[in-house]
Design a protein around this motif. Structure first.
Motif, PDB file in Angstrom:
ATOM      1  N   PRO A 152      52.136  34.959 -27.640  1.00  0.00           N
ATOM      2  CA  PRO A 152      53.352  34.912 -26.816  1.00  0.00           C
ATOM      3  C   PRO A 152      54.541  35.634 -27.450  1.00  0.00           C
ATOM      4  CG  PRO A 152      52.311  32.752 -26.955  1.00  0.00           C
ATOM      5  CD  PRO A 152      51.617  33.617 -27.950  1.00  0.00           C
ATOM      6  N   VAL A 153      54.563  35.670 -28.774  1.00  0.00           N
ATOM      7  CA  VAL A 153      55.670  36.346 -29.466  1.00  0.00           C
ATOM      8  C   VAL A 153      55.536  37.859 -29.330  1.00  0.00           C
ATOM      9  CG1 VAL A 153      56.869  36.617 -31.663  1.00  0.00           C
ATOM     10  CG2 VAL A 153      55.844  34.407 -31.056  1.00  0.00           C
ATOM     11  N   VAL A 154      54.327  38.367 -29.528  1.00  0.00           N
ATOM     12  CA  VAL A 154      54.101  39.813 -29.372  1.00  0.00           C
ATOM     13  C   VAL A 154      54.424  40.239 -27.943  1.00  0.00           C
ATOM     14  CG1 VAL A 154      52.362  41.635 -29.439  1.00  0.00           C
ATOM     15  CG2 VAL A 154      52.383  39.872 -31.214  1.00  0.00           C
ATOM     16  N   ARG A 155      53.913  39.499 -26.977  1.00  0.00           N
ATOM     17  CA  ARG A 155      54.168  39.854 -25.571  1.00  0.00           C
ATOM     18  C   ARG A 155      55.654  39.755 -25.238  1.00  0.00           C
ATOM     19  NH1 ARG A 155      49.043  36.991 -24.642  1.00  0.00           N
ATOM     20  NH2 ARG A 155      50.260  35.070 -24.351  1.00  0.00           N
ATOM     21  N   GLY A 156      56.303  38.704 -25.741  1.00  0.00           N
ATOM     22  CA  GLY A 156      57.732  38.526 -25.449  1.00  0.00           C
ATOM     23  C   GLY A 156      58.586  39.623 -26.029  1.00  0.00           C
TER      24      GLY A 156
END
Length: 344
Positions: free
Chosen positions: A146-150
């Motif tokens: 979720p951090v990479v995508r965000g």
């Protein structure tokens, strides 16, 4: 590549002094950076020539000198010296464990690091400190995905490095837009990592470590820590290239704190120009580590940023160095001042 023969540059000059010495044939530029070296120790296996003026180096060593002089490739990161911000999505990292477990908070922290001058973010979902809990690849991906995508959604141009040893995580993060894989095992932990990355175009950081994070403290016997680290990293570079990774994709990290005690870390730090023999960009990650505490007496890792900045500057004579730190803004200030001082 054969790394039995190494050349250790010394007698560093900067600014107009370096330019004048190079012009007069008294020095050679180091790794395309701001420094020039005026003498060199020729090391064949365990035999040293002693430091010689660069003009006295025998003709048979010119290929080795050429590696010292060449500017290393960017390896998937922005050109020039960079500050790499550490973003640990873990509950148990030694310095900042638990701070960024919430994905939205982690994304905002990453955006703040970029605003503070980080040219690269290094995102990790598994602590590699001694005694850290084992994390499955599935859990690691759940933490960092979720951090990479965000970050890619809010800042598409952000350059993201992912600190992982697991091929399945590598595949997921590259599909999500990551730019660099940073593997503390130099692609030895997971047998599927090399073939996976051979089919990709991302940058790859190979870090020096003996053993595993759980066993590395038992592997700290070196004949010459600086030469041994360079040669062992050279073997991993050769393995990566033979597996199909283009040399211009590869960076190296000497792995301070990994299978090295404080004295060995300090020796290696004082001899970083030796890494220019590898022809690769150097990533230096010593932020808040025990060696800083041992030297300064500061027990709280969060209080070691000033020591981190002072030590990290030792990498800057190598022109494309990447300084991996927790506290980005202070490191950026130190980098800019160092650059101004060393260009006059």
């Amino acid at each position: 590549m054969d790394f039995r023969r190494l050349a250790e540059p010394a007698g560093l000059l900067y600014g107009t002094a370096a330019q004048d010495a190079v012009r007069r044939g008294l020095a050679l530029p180091l790794a395309g950076g701001p420094a020039a070296f005026s003498c060199v120790d020729l090391i064949e296996d365990r035999t040293h020539s002693g430091f010689l003026p660069v003009g006295d180096v025998p003709a048979g060593w010119q290929d080795v000198l050429a590696r010292l002089v060449a500017k290393p490739p960017a390896a998937g990161m922005p050109e020039g010296p960079q500050v790499m911000g550490i973003l640990n999505i873990t509950p148990d990292s030694f310095s900042d464990g638990g701070r960024h477990r919430d994905a939205e908070r982690a994304v905002q922290a990453g955006l703040m690091q970029i605003a503070g001058g980080a040219g690269v973010l290094d995102i990790g979902g598994e602590s590699t400190r001694p005694g850290a809990a084992v994390v499955t690849p599935e859990e690691e991906w759940q933490r960092i995905g979720p951090v990479v995508r965000g970050l890619k959604q809010q800042k598409p141009e952000a350059v993201l490095s992912i600190d992982t040893r697991n091929s399945s995580v590598m595949a997921h993060v590259l599909a999500a837009g990551a730019d660099v894989i940073n593997d503390v095992s130099a692609l030895t932990h997971d047998p599927d990592a090399l073939p996976l990355l051979a089919g990709e175009r991302c940058g790859v950081v190979l870090m020096h470590m003996r053993g595993t994070p759980a066993t590395m403290a038992r592997h700290t016997v070196y004949e010459d820590v600086a030469c041994d680290v360079v040669r062992e990293l050279g073997a991993r570079l050769t393995a990566a290239i033979e597996a199909g990774l283009a040399p211009e994709r590869l960076s190296v990290d000497p792995g301070l704190g990994f299978a090295k005690n404080t004295d060995q870390n300090l020796t290696l730090l004082s001899r970083l120009p030796l890494l220019a023999n590898l022809g690769c960009r150097v990533v230096l990650g010593l932020s808040r580590k025990r060696m800083i505490g041992d030297v300064t007496g500061v027990q709280d890792p969060a209080g070691r940023d000033a020591g981190t900045q002072a030590a990290s500057l030792e990498a800057l004579p190598l022109g494309q160095s990447v300084l991996r730190v927790h506290a980005v803004e202070g490191m950026v200030q130190a980098l800019r001042v160092w650059q101004r001082v060393h260009t006059v």
